[in-house]
Design a protein around this motif. Structure first.
Motif, PDB file in Angstrom:
ATOM      1  N   UNK A  32      39.614 -22.580 -89.447  1.00 53.66           N
ATOM      2  CA  UNK A  32      39.561 -22.485 -88.139  1.00 53.66           C
ATOM      3  C   UNK A  32      40.588 -22.755 -87.647  1.00 53.66           C
ATOM      4  N   UNK A  33      40.504 -22.161 -86.233  1.00 53.94           N
ATOM      5  CA  UNK A  33      41.994 -22.370 -85.696  1.00 53.94           C
ATOM      6  C   UNK A  33      42.247 -24.341 -85.021  1.00 53.94           C
ATOM      7  N   UNK A  34      40.392 -24.255 -84.751  1.00 54.83           N
ATOM      8  CA  UNK A  34      40.540 -25.849 -84.398  1.00 54.83           C
ATOM      9  C   UNK A  34      40.466 -26.859 -85.556  1.00 54.83           C
ATOM     10  N   UNK A  35      40.838 -26.794 -86.816  1.00 51.00           N
ATOM     11  CA  UNK A  35      40.686 -27.311 -88.048  1.00 51.00           C
ATOM     12  C   UNK A  35      42.040 -27.729 -88.184  1.00 51.00           C
ATOM     13  N   UNK A  36      42.652 -26.462 -88.458  1.00 52.81           N
ATOM     14  CA  UNK A  36      44.090 -26.384 -88.241  1.00 52.81           C
ATOM     15  C   UNK A  36      44.492 -27.412 -87.172  1.00 52.81           C
ATOM     16  N   UNK A  37      44.595 -27.156 -85.972  1.00 56.51           N
ATOM     17  CA  UNK A  37      45.442 -27.990 -84.724  1.00 56.51           C
ATOM     18  C   UNK A  37      45.267 -29.706 -85.219  1.00 56.51           C
ATOM     19  N   UNK A  38      43.605 -30.402 -85.425  1.00 51.86           N
ATOM     20  CA  UNK A  38      42.813 -31.133 -85.628  1.00 51.86           C
ATOM     21  C   UNK A  38      44.178 -32.138 -86.763  1.00 51.86           C
ATOM     22  N   UNK A  39      44.478 -30.857 -87.778  1.00 50.23           N
ATOM     23  CA  UNK A  39      44.991 -31.325 -89.017  1.00 50.23           C
ATOM     24  C   UNK A  39      46.655 -32.162 -88.247  1.00 50.23           C
ATOM     25  N   UNK A  40      47.381 -30.532 -87.779  1.00 48.67           N
ATOM     26  CA  UNK A  40      48.826 -31.030 -87.346  1.00 48.67           C
ATOM     27  C   UNK A  40      49.016 -31.504 -85.967  1.00 48.67           C
ATOM     28  N   UNK A  41      47.929 -32.121 -85.659  1.00 48.81           N
ATOM     29  CA  UNK A  41      47.468 -33.076 -85.110  1.00 48.81           C
ATOM     30  C   UNK A  41      47.503 -34.759 -85.931  1.00 48.81           C
ATOM     31  N   UNK A  42      47.354 -34.492 -86.916  1.00 46.04           N
ATOM     32  CA  UNK A  42      46.563 -35.683 -87.301  1.00 46.04           C
ATOM     33  C   UNK A  42      47.728 -37.665 -87.476  1.00 46.04           C
ATOM     34  N   UNK A  43      48.723 -37.004 -87.356  1.00 46.98           N
ATOM     35  CA  UNK A  43      49.510 -38.314 -87.210  1.00 46.98           C
ATOM     36  C   UNK A  43      49.739 -38.996 -86.324  1.00 46.98           C
ATOM     37  N   UNK A  44      49.652 -38.215 -84.818  1.00 49.18           N
ATOM     38  CA  UNK A  44      49.645 -38.671 -83.485  1.00 49.18           C
ATOM     39  C   UNK A  44      47.793 -38.792 -83.137  1.00 49.18           C
ATOM     40  N   UNK A  45      47.584 -38.092 -83.905  1.00 52.18           N
ATOM     41  CA  UNK A  45      45.658 -39.100 -83.296  1.00 52.18           C
ATOM     42  C   UNK A  45      45.865 -40.506 -84.037  1.00 52.18           C
ATOM     43  N   UNK A  46      46.364 -40.721 -85.657  1.00 51.07           N
ATOM     44  CA  UNK A  46      46.980 -42.009 -86.044  1.00 51.07           C
ATOM     45  C   UNK A  46      46.881 -42.989 -84.989  1.00 51.07           C
ATOM     46  N   UNK A  47      48.774 -42.544 -84.836  1.00 56.47           N
ATOM     47  CA  UNK A  47      49.330 -43.440 -83.725  1.00 56.47           C
ATOM     48  C   UNK A  47      48.355 -43.537 -82.313  1.00 56.47           C
TER      49      UNK A  47
END
Length: 166
Positions: free
Chosen positions: A39-54
């Motif tokens: 889904x678009x939301x899944x794609x965006x969460x994956x793209x943001x994962x490194x920032x979320x981890x930080x």
């Protein structure tokens, strides 16, 4: 988009899984165990994962500045689609910015997120002009198209040398 979901069903069948997509109406059964487009939301969460981890937010999947070692964009340096994983990974994922626009499962709705559920939005139930969502930018566009928040859409039967899927 049609070719991408047909491949998802083909690959599901090859691996003995239940296909997610119906060829009669192109709907997706999210309860099936086969492969599907994110889904678009899944794609965006994956793209943001490194920032979320930080514990922060970034403009691109890898930081606030464009990095040509992590994204294929603006015809530089190679001028075309490159093999998967030709660029470094962020949060274990390659090519989340640039290279090819990636098809998502969702219909494109320009105002969808103003009224979307806060948790696991699956996109609008239908779309205008048979548009589906594309994310990530591509090799032939400026760096600004590689931003995590940038979204676009195209006809489900569109074909382009800068379209692909994850």
């Amino acid at each position: 988009w049609y070719g991408a979901v047909a491949y998802c069903n083909f690959r599901s069948q090859m691996d003995g899984l239940t296909p997610c997509y119906s060829f009669s109406d192109w709907s997706c059964d999210f309860n099936a165990n086969g492969y599907r487009l994110p889904t678009e939301a899944e794609w965006e969460k994956a793209a943001r994962q490194a920032a979320l981890n930080a514990g922060t937010t970034w403009r691109y999947p890898f930081g606030d500045a464009i990095d040509s070692t992590l994204a294929n964009y603006d015809d530089w340096p190679n001028g075309g689609t490159q093999a998967v994983a030709s660029y470094g990974a962020t949060a274990g994922l390659h090519d989340m910015a640039g290279n090819v626009w990636e098809w998502c499962n969702d219909w494109y709705g320009s105002n969808y997120y103003s009224s979307a559920p806060a948790t696991d939005p699956a996109g609008p139930g239908a779309g205008s002009l048979f548009f589906r969502v594309l994310r990530g930018g591509s090799w032939d566009l400026r760096a600004s198209y590689c931003r995590v928040a940038k979204r676009d859409g195209d006809y489900t039967n569109a074909s382009n040398d800068n379209y692909g899927f994850r």
